[in-house]
Design an enzyme around this catalytic site. Structure first.
Site, PDB file in Angstrom:
ATOM      1  N   HIS A 108      -0.581  -0.829   9.543  1.00  0.00           N
ATOM      2  CA  HIS A 108      -1.842  -1.134  10.455  1.00  0.00           C
ATOM      3  C   HIS A 108      -1.218  -1.804  11.808  1.00  0.00           C
ATOM      4  O   HIS A 108      -0.211  -2.391  11.479  1.00  0.00           O
ATOM      5  CB  HIS A 108      -2.729  -2.315   9.608  1.00  0.00           C
ATOM      6  CG  HIS A 108      -3.990  -2.471  10.333  1.00  0.00           C
ATOM      7  ND1 HIS A 108      -4.207  -3.304  11.336  1.00  0.00           N
ATOM      8  CD2 HIS A 108      -5.271  -2.080  10.001  1.00  0.00           C
ATOM      9  CE1 HIS A 108      -5.095  -3.391  11.843  1.00  0.00           C
ATOM     10  NE2 HIS A 108      -5.933  -2.829  10.831  1.00  0.00           N
ATOM     11  N   ASP A 131       1.819  -7.152   3.373  1.00  0.00           N
ATOM     12  CA  ASP A 131       0.516  -7.309   4.056  1.00  0.00           C
ATOM     13  C   ASP A 131      -0.560  -6.554   2.723  1.00  0.00           C
ATOM     14  O   ASP A 131      -0.550  -5.569   2.578  1.00  0.00           O
ATOM     15  CB  ASP A 131       0.330  -6.210   5.258  1.00  0.00           C
ATOM     16  CG  ASP A 131      -1.086  -5.899   5.785  1.00  0.00           C
ATOM     17  OD1 ASP A 131      -2.012  -6.452   4.916  1.00  0.00           O
ATOM     18  OD2 ASP A 131      -1.118  -5.195   6.672  1.00  0.00           O
TER      19      ASP A 131
HETATM   20  N1  PLP Z   1      -3.582  -4.743   7.424  1.00  0.00           N
HETATM   21  C1  PLP Z   1      -4.342  -3.861   6.740  1.00  0.00           C
HETATM   22  C2  PLP Z   1      -3.658  -2.760   5.795  1.00  0.00           C
HETATM   23  C3  PLP Z   1      -5.589  -3.544   7.159  1.00  0.00           C
HETATM   24  O1  PLP Z   1      -6.176  -2.690   6.343  1.00  0.00           O
HETATM   25  C4  PLP Z   1      -6.321  -4.708   7.690  1.00  0.00           C
HETATM   26  C5  PLP Z   1      -7.523  -4.223   8.524  1.00  0.00           C
HETATM   27  O2  PLP Z   1      -8.234  -3.272   8.196  1.00  0.00           O
HETATM   28  C6  PLP Z   1      -5.386  -5.622   8.633  1.00  0.00           C
HETATM   29  C7  PLP Z   1      -4.207  -5.411   8.326  1.00  0.00           C
HETATM   30  C8  PLP Z   1      -6.182  -6.339   9.586  1.00  0.00           C
HETATM   31  O3  PLP Z   1      -6.943  -7.188   8.907  1.00  0.00           O
HETATM   32  P1  PLP Z   1      -7.948  -8.338   9.721  1.00  0.00           P
HETATM   33  O4  PLP Z   1      -8.505  -7.360  10.999  1.00  0.00           O
HETATM   34  O5  PLP Z   1      -8.834  -8.600   8.764  1.00  0.00           O
HETATM   35  O6  PLP Z   1      -7.066  -9.222  10.231  1.00  0.00           O
END
Ligand code: PLP
Length: 405
Positions: free
Chosen positions: A122, A199
């Site tokens: 992400h 993550d």
């Molecule tokens: N990492 C992954 C794999 C995600 O799916 C997401 C959100 O969709 C994030 C990080 C970021 O999360 P947040 O927007 O809650 O900080």
């Protein structure tokens, strides 16, 4: 299939009509819905105990502080951390990763050292590392993804070297659903002398995570994806590492003593929690974790696995539909494209029938490029979804194909 459908009653938002149709909510990877107990906890906090924490010598401050500190212990237990002070409250996964990129980066990353990420990250687990590499003149290396959506583990072994400072990798891909072999990755990274940030945004809501068993150095996730409120997330870090890292932000609560000449910092976890925290939502997250534990995360995992398998079978019957991410070891997410139909048009037509899916790049543009698409449609399931909703999705997709091609 294990029936957890009666728990749907706990989620008031699910019982409404959208565009004249009963809502079918299949966008759980973006954010999950909240059970009434979590909503009640937020209202109760503001109605009965709203006060700042760790400061006041009065009843409300005590009550708020007790409830706030309780959640830290609940999170500790939930992911099996060794100490409560290894749990840092943040705004979410994104802030947790930025905290580590800044603070670990300041203390431990030197020029020409390498940060290893993967092609399925992400943006939240890409951009903070790019920024760190720019600041520190370090090098970002990217492990590729194979055609079926699994990580190219051989490349990972090849890329890892004594020069690798940190591996930052997603436990589960938010696009492909792939569950990465995190335990193996951590073991090998440690053997090479690197630390590992996992993550867990898409893993913690779906199956049991044990940070001690994994031996993760950092593990991050967001409350809102596990039936908790938005605006609260977790950074787990091994105590001995967090102790050595400098604060991320300065301000109230993170200090021991302040003079104009010099400031000394508070002990963990407060060193990393400057300012008034998001008290209500932290308390709400604690209630969400209780809720999950009452159902049993293993029951949730079983139900979601069955739903994902069933939806995969059903969607595969549609000739022009192609699923991206075909590993058998996957979680709750199905990304797909349909030849001749833009994912956005599909999303709009499904929405007209009350069906909520996600369309677009899912904050993973490099992964979209890897698969040669601009975006995908993505259906993602929670335990409260049903087979009937999957039928509605498939009917909706078939209707869209008839209209749009
Ligand atoms: N990492 C992954 C794999 C995600 O799916 C997401 C959100 O969709 C994030 C990080 C970021 O999360 P947040 O927007 O809650 O900080």
């Amino acid at each position: 299939m294990l029936s957890l459908e009666h728990y749907r009653r706990d989620f008031p938002i699910l019982h409404q009509k959208v565009n004249g149709f009963p809502l079918v909510y299949l966008d759980n990877a973006a954010t999950s819905q909240k059970p009434q107990v979590v909503i009640d906890a937020l209202v109760n906090y503001y109605q009965k105990i709203n006060s700042n924490v760790h400061r006041g010598a009065h009843y409300l401050a005590d009550q708020a502080t007790i409830a706030f500190d309780e959640t830290r212990k609940k999170v500790q237990k939930f992911i099996n951390a060794q100490y409560p002070e290894e749990i840092i409250f943040t705004k979410g996964t994104t802030e947790s990763i930025n905290l580590v990129a800044f603070s670990f980066g300041e203390a431990f990353v030197s020029p020409q050292q390498e940060i290893l990420i993967t092609e399925m990250e992400h943006h939240a687990n890409i951009v903070p590392w790019q920024m760190l590499c720019e600041r520190k003149k370090a090098i970002l290396k990217v492990v590729p993804v194979l055609e079926d959506g699994t990580l190219d583990i051989e490349s990972f072994y090849r890329f890892l070297s004594p020069n690798t400072s940190l591996v930052a990798i997603t436990h589960v891909s938010n696009v492909l659903g792939t569950i990465n072999p995190i335990q193996e990755i951590i073991q090998v990274a440690h053997a090479a002398g690197a630390k590992v940030l996992v993550d867990g945004a898409q893993s913690v809501p779906h199956f049991q995570v044990n940070v001690q068993e994994l031996d993760a150095d950092f593990f991050v996730f967001s409350g809102h994806k596990i039936f908790g409120p938005t605006g609260v997330g977790i950074l787990y870090g091994k105590k001995e590492l967090l102790e050595l890292m400098p604060p991320y932000q300065g301000g109230g609560a993170m200090i021991k003593e302040v003079t104009f000449e010099r400031t000394t910092y508070n002990r963990l976890p407060h060193k990393f929690e400057a300012g008034t925290p998001n008290i209500a939502d932290v308390i709400g997250l604690g209630v969400a974790l209780d809720y999950v534990q009452n159902i049993g995360i293993e029951n949730i995992a079983l139900q979601e696995h069955a739903l994902t398998e069933y939806a995969t079978q059903q969607l595969q019957q549609i000739p022009s539909l192609k699923i991206i991410g075909n590993t058998p070891n996957k979680v709750s997410v199905i990304s797909f494209v349909i030849s001749g139909i833009h994912h956005y048009d599909l999303g709009m037509l499904l929405d007209a029938n009350g069906i909520a899916i996600r369309t677009g790049h899912h904050c993973a543009q490099p992964l979209m490029r890897r698969f040669g698409v601009e975006g995908t449609a993505r259906a993602s399931f929670a335990f409260y979804n049903t087979k009937e909703e999957i039928h509605k999705l498939c009917e909706g997709v078939e209707k869209a194909i008839a209209v749009l091609t």
